[in-house]
Design an enzyme around this catalytic site. Structure first.
Site, mmCIF file in Angstrom:
data_model
loop_
_atom_site.group_PDB
_atom_site.id
_atom_site.type_symbol
_atom_site.label_atom_id
_atom_site.label_comp_id
_atom_site.label_asym_id
_atom_site.label_seq_id
_atom_site.Cartn_x
_atom_site.Cartn_y
_atom_site.Cartn_z
ATOM 1 C CE LYS A 1 5.111 -13.261 -19.469
ATOM 2 N NZ LYS A 1 4.182 -13.730 -18.460
ATOM 3 C CB CYS B 1 -0.842 0.056 1.260
ATOM 4 S SG CYS B 1 -1.932 -1.358 1.476
ATOM 5 C CD1 TRP C 1 -2.088 -5.563 -2.656
ATOM 6 C CD2 TRP C 1 -2.967 -4.654 -4.476
ATOM 7 N NE1 TRP C 1 -2.222 -6.551 -3.590
ATOM 8 C CE2 TRP C 1 -2.756 -6.030 -4.721
ATOM 9 C CE3 TRP C 1 -3.525 -3.863 -5.491
ATOM 10 C CZ2 TRP C 1 -3.076 -6.625 -5.931
ATOM 11 C CZ3 TRP C 1 -3.844 -4.475 -6.684
ATOM 12 C CH2 TRP C 1 -3.614 -5.834 -6.902
ATOM 13 N NE ARG D 1 4.228 1.522 -1.473
ATOM 14 C CZ ARG D 1 5.282 0.746 -1.257
ATOM 15 N NH1 ARG D 1 6.296 0.765 -2.089
ATOM 16 N NH2 ARG D 1 5.321 -0.054 -0.214
ATOM 17 C CG ASN E 1 3.061 -0.852 3.068
ATOM 18 O OD1 ASN E 1 4.176 -0.609 2.674
ATOM 19 N ND2 ASN E 1 2.376 -1.873 2.613
ATOM 20 N N GLY E 2 1.599 -3.188 5.246
ATOM 21 C CA GLY E 2 2.177 -4.425 5.778
ATOM 22 C C GLY E 2 1.065 -5.361 6.211
ATOM 23 C CD GLU F 1 4.423 -17.445 -18.239
ATOM 24 O OE1 GLU F 1 3.431 -17.796 -18.905
ATOM 25 O OE2 GLU F 1 4.583 -16.272 -17.836
ATOM 26 C CE LYS G 1 -0.875 -7.126 -14.655
ATOM 27 N NZ LYS G 1 0.187 -8.094 -14.988
ATOM 28 C CD GLU H 1 3.035 -11.272 -22.195
ATOM 29 O OE1 GLU H 1 1.934 -10.721 -22.209
ATOM 30 O OE2 GLU H 1 3.398 -12.000 -21.264
ATOM 31 C CG HIS I 1 6.336 -36.392 -33.836
ATOM 32 N ND1 HIS I 1 6.271 -37.644 -34.400
ATOM 33 C CD2 HIS I 1 6.930 -36.557 -32.626
ATOM 34 C CE1 HIS I 1 6.776 -38.542 -33.559
ATOM 35 N NE2 HIS I 1 7.190 -37.896 -32.475
#
Ligand code: F6R
Length: 591
Positions: free
Chosen positions: A468, A2, A71, A27, A97-98, A464, A586, A471, A487
């Site tokens: 990356k 946060c 957050w 944040r 924050n935490g 994956e 996103k 994209e 094949h």
């Protein structure tokens, strides 16, 4: 994660705090709030949504205040759960924050002594603890209260009747901004750069008191001096913590994200209530993109450690042909919790009688409301479109879930948990190879197509890695099980098509080495990803990306971080717009 801000000085506190919070939006952005001292009372405003959207608000004038952009970690995003939080008399306000890990027992204790809570947050216990200790000296009360807290916290506290701010830093960042006749306290430097570039980075255990004439810092009960540093960055640089892109910053946050996610779920035991798995005969994962690849890795782990059969479905396809689901546990993996296809798959699964669990990063997101059970990842906000740290956090939750469901003997589970606990350190070691990875990226950046290969758990890691690469660098990268090359994809091999080969130190190793030799015979450039102890591989390939040795099941983490860096530096060399790749968003909220 946060963002917090405190201000004391000669300007209108609300205006300073809101402008500073806008700089901290990266944040957290699900809700925000500000408290200002007006006379002998606190004026508080709280809103759901991003502070960047705020246009009109009204708050009384005052020169002392605190603010927060959230957050959510405990308690869904809502006005009630937004900070600042106050004591029973609305005299003491706190931003935090935490995570306070023992908040539940503290809350029960405080409630039994008559304290009235108005939110679901862990933070509110801090305000009530300070209230109990307050005898006219805010700093003393704060110092006594924090002795009861476990977890991580950066907090800023104000009192309606005193002209000061008190702040404490423990395992979450906190910085003092030193102005001329005004003082700031915040989670991160960008918040204050519009006003000053002179800052003090507090260290763990520091308690700071800010008032109109200056500030004092204590640690371990003794007054301490801390160096004032001059920040050479622009605001934009500072938001990215000095990194060129959010993606790179987020990759570098991975060790901390693993620590936070482990902290959430590990004490002596794995703290996941798996009652949702009672009586199931199979697990079906539904997800999209990177979360789909995490699901494929989840399948390898769960089948290996538990013997429960697992299927993995693209959420966008599952909705057309939902399989029979009588004793099925559906696990939906989603960073955002808002991907339309995944949400629809969850709804359909529920309609067909399946139990639905979600592994999700955003608290209060739609997925959390559809699911019967929620497992949070603790990646914090991810700004770059390409998922990196959130993918690793998903893997950590999947490891813990697979271990919790496993029927392995306790000693073997403990051994694997111990290996998981050292993953933050191993990822730090991967990051130490960054320069070498950058050099290798420069060698492959001019190609227009590449192939990733692996075997076993190496296949989803390769998928994956290829996602990356395509994209963010716009190189056509495809992943194949190495055994499938002959094949068809073999026809693509040659000088124009480099191959990224994942050598996992398990039973697939020897055959992979043979496959690499076959690829080399077709003149493709080969980059291998292999462990540090592997002396054999460099005889057969052009470049080797090294990763620290680990149990093969955990290579999904170390190898993926290396491949994220490879994609990042390749895209950077090609001059691509890394954080916002063309045509992508996103959060994909349309089917
Ligand atoms: C790729 C990426 C996407 C997402 C996908 C699902 O880097 O970020 O492929 O993984 O759009 O998003 P979530 O996990 O939010 O459901």
């Amino acid at each position: 994660m946060c963002g917090i801000v405190g201000y004391i000085g000669f300007r209108r506190a609300d205006q300073v705090i809101i402008s500073a919070l806008k700089r901290l939006e990266y944040r957290g952005y699900d809700s925000w709030g500000v408290a200002v001292k007006h006379g002998n009372s606190l004026e508080i405003i709280k809103r759901v949504g991003a502070i960047g959207d705020v246009e009109n608000y009204s708050l009384a004038e005052g020169n002392i205040g605190i603010g927060h952009t959230r957050w959510a970690t405990h308690g869904k995003p809502s006005e009630i759960n937004a900070h600042p939080h106050t004591d029973c008399d609305n005299k003491i306000a706190v931003v935090h924050n935490g995570i306070i890990s023992n908040f539940q027992s503290l809350r029960e204790e405080l409630e039994s002594r008559g304290h009235k809570f108005s939110s679901e947050t862990d933070t509110e216990v801090i305000a009530h603890l300070i209230e109990e200790e307050y005898r006219g000296d805010l700093k003393e009360a704060v110092m006594k209260a924090i002795k009861r807290l476990r977890g991580s916290y950066a907090i800023v506290v104000m009192h309606a009747e005193t002209e000061e701010l008190v702040a404490v830093k423990y395992k979450s960042p906190l910085v003092i901004g030193v102005g001329d006749g005004e003082w700031f306290i915040t989670s991160d430097v960008p918040a204050v750069l519009d006003y000053t570039n002179r800052v003090i980075y507090l260290v763990d255990g520091d308690v700071a008191k800010l008032w109109n004439d200056g500030f004092t810092i204590w640690n371990n009960g003794k007054e301490v001096e801390r160096k004032v540093e001059t920040v050479p960055w622009s605001i934009e640089d500072a938001e990215k913590g000095g990194y060129e892109h959010f993606m790179l910053k987020e990759i570098h946050e991975t060790p901390r994200v693993i620590e936070d996610t482990l902290f959430e779920y590990l004490s002596e035991d794995i703290k996941i209530d798996v009652s949702f798995s009672a009586g199931i005969s199979e697990i079906v994962f539904v997800a999209c993109g990177t979360s789909y690849h995490a699901s494929l890795i989840g399948k390898c782990l769960i089948e290996k450690l538990t013997g429960i059969p697992v299927r993995v479905e693209y959420a966008s396809e599952f909705i057309y042909n939902p399989p029979p689901m009588s004793r099925t546990l559906v696990i939906a993996i989603t960073q955002s919790g808002e991907t339309a296809d995944t949400l629809e798959a969850m709804r359909i699964a529920k309609k067909h009688g399946a139990r639905v669990v979600t592994i999700v990063n955003v608290l209060g997101s739609t997925a959390t409301r559809i699911a019967d059970y929620v497992l949070y990842t603790r990646a914090g906000p991810e700004i770059s479109v390409a998922a990196t740290k959130s993918f690793t956090a998903q893997l950590v939750v999947l490891y813990l879930l697979a271990l919790k469901l496993s029927k392995l003997p306790g000693s073997e589970i403990e051994k694997l948990v111990d290996e998981l606990r050292i993953m933050p350190e191993l990822v730090r070691r991967v990051l130490e190879y960054e320069e070498e990875i950058e050099q290798i990226a420069e060698e492959i950046a001019d190609f227009e197509g590449m192939i990733y290969i692996g075997r076993g758990i190496g296949v989803p890691i390769a998928m994956e890695g290829a996602l990356k690469m395509k994209e963010i660098s716009y190189i056509h990268a495809e992943a194949y099980p190495a055994g499938e090359l002959k094949h068809g994809p073999f026809a693509l091999l040659g000088r124009d098509t480099p191959v990224i080969a994942l050598l996992i130190p398990d039973k697939t190793y020897e055959i992979m080495l043979n496959n690499i030799k076959e690829v080399k015979a077709r003149e493709s450039l080969v980059v291998a990803v292999a462990d540090e102890d592997d002396a054999e591989v460099e005889k057969y390939v052009d470049f080797v990306i090294r990763v620290p040795k680990t149990n093969s099941v955990f290579t999904a983490i170390t190898y993926s971080v290396a491949l994220q860096l490879l994609a990042y530096y390749t895209a950077r060399k090609r001059g691509c717009e890394i954080d916002k790749p063309r045509n992508l968003a996103k959060s994909v909220t349309v089917e």
